[in-house]
Design a protein around this motif. Structure first.
Motif, mmCIF file in Angstrom:
data_model
loop_
_atom_site.group_PDB
_atom_site.id
_atom_site.type_symbol
_atom_site.label_atom_id
_atom_site.label_comp_id
_atom_site.label_asym_id
_atom_site.label_seq_id
_atom_site.Cartn_x
_atom_site.Cartn_y
_atom_site.Cartn_z
ATOM 1 N N GLN A 200 0.828 -1.202 0.000
ATOM 2 C CA GLN A 200 0.000 0.000 0.000
ATOM 3 C C GLN A 200 0.863 1.252 0.000
ATOM 4 O O GLN A 200 1.560 1.534 0.984
ATOM 5 C CB GLN A 200 -0.915 -0.001 1.223
ATOM 6 C CG GLN A 200 -1.977 1.067 1.189
ATOM 7 C CD GLN A 200 -2.991 0.852 0.075
ATOM 8 O OE1 GLN A 200 -3.298 -0.268 -0.282
ATOM 9 N NE2 GLN A 200 -3.505 1.938 -0.476
ATOM 10 N N ALA A 203 1.675 3.882 3.123
ATOM 11 C CA ALA A 203 1.382 3.276 4.416
ATOM 12 C C ALA A 203 2.659 2.955 5.175
ATOM 13 O O ALA A 203 3.640 2.474 4.605
ATOM 14 C CB ALA A 203 0.556 2.006 4.239
ATOM 15 N N ASN A 213 -3.434 7.138 4.406
ATOM 16 C CA ASN A 213 -3.797 5.800 4.883
ATOM 17 C C ASN A 213 -4.197 5.883 6.351
ATOM 18 O O ASN A 213 -3.419 6.367 7.180
ATOM 19 C CB ASN A 213 -2.619 4.840 4.732
ATOM 20 C CG ASN A 213 -2.213 4.639 3.282
ATOM 21 O OD1 ASN A 213 -2.863 3.928 2.540
ATOM 22 N ND2 ASN A 213 -1.132 5.298 2.884
ATOM 23 N N GLN A 220 -3.602 -3.543 8.420
ATOM 24 C CA GLN A 220 -4.377 -3.743 7.196
ATOM 25 C C GLN A 220 -4.120 -5.100 6.547
ATOM 26 O O GLN A 220 -4.997 -5.640 5.873
ATOM 27 C CB GLN A 220 -4.068 -2.624 6.205
ATOM 28 C CG GLN A 220 -5.213 -2.334 5.245
ATOM 29 C CD GLN A 220 -6.394 -1.666 5.947
ATOM 30 O OE1 GLN A 220 -6.223 -0.810 6.795
ATOM 31 N NE2 GLN A 220 -7.596 -2.081 5.585
ATOM 32 N N ASP A 226 -7.968 -3.071 1.265
ATOM 33 C CA ASP A 226 -6.796 -2.220 1.392
ATOM 34 C C ASP A 226 -7.222 -0.904 2.029
ATOM 35 O O ASP A 226 -8.413 -0.698 2.331
ATOM 36 C CB ASP A 226 -6.106 -2.021 0.034
ATOM 37 C CG ASP A 226 -7.002 -1.391 -1.024
ATOM 38 O OD1 ASP A 226 -7.630 -0.347 -0.736
ATOM 39 O OD2 ASP A 226 -7.071 -1.929 -2.150
ATOM 40 N N THR A 227 -6.285 0.007 2.239
ATOM 41 C CA THR A 227 -6.619 1.227 2.961
ATOM 42 C C THR A 227 -7.486 2.189 2.154
ATOM 43 O O THR A 227 -7.975 3.179 2.696
ATOM 44 C CB THR A 227 -5.344 1.961 3.409
ATOM 45 O OG1 THR A 227 -4.568 2.298 2.260
ATOM 46 C CG2 THR A 227 -4.514 1.095 4.336
#
Length: 376
Positions: A200, A203, A213, A220, A226-227
Motif C-alpha cells: 500500500q 502506508a 492511509n 491492514q 486495502d486502505t
C-alpha cells in the motif's frame, strides 16, 4: 472497454490451449456459456470481498478453459468508475492491459487462440486476470461468459506461492501497468509461482495515519480491504481476512517496508518492535515458511549519493527473530541494488527498468539461496 499496451509489457493477445475432464458450466444459452461468480472452478487469488469484488493490487482470478474462442466479464456496480485496469495473460504469455467498466466487457483474444478454435482440435488454456492498480482497482465480478461449446476445467496452481508485503516500492506506484510491472510480480512470474501482493503506497508498517492511509500495514494486512476503503462510499469499512482462502497458502513470504515509518518519524526502537511483533503474527499464520526481510535500497540522488533509513535496524529485526528460535527468517541486503538511473527523478521510486533490475537481483539471490523455478 478497450485494449492498451505499455512499455515493459508485450501486447500479446490471449492464447488458449485445451484438455480433458471438463466440468460443464451452469448455464448455456445462445449467447454462450455463463459461469456464475460462485462457480467452484474459478480460481480466485488475492483479496476479494463478499460481493465479490477485488481489493489490493494484483488480486484477480484464473481460469482453465477447454475450446475457448471468446471471453466476456460481466461486472457489477462496485466496479471502479469510470474504469479499472486489469492485466490479462493466457498460457503464461506476457500480460497486456484491458480497461474494464461496469457492465459487459469483451476480453480480446489472440489470433492463435482463434486459429486453435478453427482447427477443431480440443485445446485448453489458462487465462489469468488481475487488477493492476493500487487504487481504482475494484472489479465486482457478476459472471463470466465463454463461447458456446467451451468448458471450464480445474486449474492446477503452482507448488510455489509467494506472499509479498510492502508499500509503494512494491505496489508498482507510478508504473504504466501498475503492479504487473513491479519487482514482486516479476519475481513471481520468473519462478512460475502463484503470487499475492499486499502493498500500500504511503502506508507505514506501524498502525498510524500516513499519507492518506488510516491504518498501517501491520493492521491492514489482516483485513480483506486495502486502505482505500476509507474513501470508498459503497464499502467504507473493513472485514477480517480468512487466510484459509489463500489457496495454495504461501510457500515463501517477502517483506519490504519501512520508508513511510521513517518519513513519519517512527523511532528506530519503535519500528523494530513493530516489525518483530508483525513477524511474530505472520509466523503464527505461516509456521514453516521462510521469511525474507529486505533492507532498504535507499533513495538515490542525481549526484550518486544514496540516503538510507533505519540503518542497521533490519539486521536487528532478523537477529531478534533468531533469538526466539526462528532461524527461518533471512535478511536480504539490497544495498547497491538501485541507483539514480533506476528511479523516476521526481519521486525516486523505481522506474520500469529499475523494477526489472530489482527482480533480477532478487531472483539471483533466491537462486543462490536454493530456490528454483517451478517446472510446468
Amino acid at each position: 472497454m478497450y485494449l492498451q499496451s505499455f512499455a515493459g509489457l508485450t501486447t500479446i493477445p490471449l492464447l488458449v490451449i485445451f484438455g480433458v475432464g471438463a466440468v460443464p458450466a451452469s448455464d448455456t444459452s445462445a449467447n454462450g456459456v455463463v459461469i456464475p461468480n460462485d462457480h467452484p472452478l474459478i480460481h480466485f487469488h488475492g483479496r476479494w470481498d463478499s460481493s465479490p469484488g477485488t481489493w489490493w493490487a494484483g488480486s484477480g482470478f484464473k481460469l482453465h478453459v477447454e475450446d475457448l474462442s471468446s471471453l466476456k466479464l460481466n461486472l457489477g456496480r462496485h466496479t471502479t468508475s469510470p474504469l479499472a485496469s486489469v492485466g490479462v495473460s493466457v498460457d503464461y504469455e506476457p500480460f497486456y492491459t484491458v480497461n474494464v467498466t461496469e457492465g459487459s466487457n469483451e476480453i480480446p483474444l489472440s489470433a492463435s487462440t482463434l486459429a486453435g478454435k478453427r482447427s477443431r482440435k480440443p485445446r485448453s488454456s489458462v487465462v489469468r486476470i488481475n487488477v493492476e492498480g493500487w487504487q481504482n482497482n475494484r472489479i465486482n465480478l457478476e459472471s463470466i461468459v465463454l463461447n458456446k461449446g467451451a468448458n471450464l476445467l480445474s486449474y492446477t496452481p503452482s507448488k510455489l506461492a509467494f506472499q509479498f508485503i510492502g508499500d509503494s516500492l512494491s505496489a508498482g506506484q507510478y508504473l504504466p501497468s501498475g503492479v504487473d510491472q513491479a519487482w514482486p510480480f516479476l519475481t513471481g512470474e520468473y519462478f512460475k509461482a502463484e503470487h499475492n501482493i499486499n502493498a500500500q503506497p504511503g502506508a507505514a508498517l506501524k498502525d498510524i495515519v500516513s499519507y492518506g492511509n488510516q491504518h498501517g500495514v501491520s493492521y491492514q494486512y489482516f483485513r480483506t480491504e486495502d486502505t482505500g476503503y476509507y474513501d470508498t462510499t459503497d464499502h467504507n469499512y473493513t472485514t477480517p481476512w480468512n487466510f484459509l482462502r489463500d489457496r495454495p497458502p504461501p510457500t515463501h513470504v517477502v517483506v519490504h517496508i519501512g520508508a513511510n515509518d521513517a518519513s513519519q518519524n517512527v523511532t528506530a526502537d519503535d519500528f523494530v518492535q513493530t516489525f518483530t511483533t508483525f513477524l511474530g503474527r505472520l509466523r503464527d499464520l505461516y509456521p514453516v515458511q521462510p521469511f525474507f526481510v529486505f533492507t532498504p535500497w535507499g533513495w538515490p540522488s542525481a549526484d550518486g549519493s544514496i540516503s538510507y533509513y533505519y540503518e542497521g535496524q533490519y539486521e536487528r529485526i532478523v537477529k531478534e527473530r533468531h533469538l526466539v528460535g526462528d532461524k527461518n527468517t533471512f535478511l536480504v541486503n539490497t544495498t547497491g541494488w538501485v541507483a539514480w538511473e533506476d528511479v523516476f527523478p521526481d519521486n525516486q521510486h523505481p522506474n520500469v527498468p529499475g523494477h526489472q533490475k530489482i527482480a533480477g537481483l532478487f531472483e539471483r539471490w533466491l537462486g543462490e539461496w536454493g530456490l528454483q523455478p517451478e517446472v510446468q
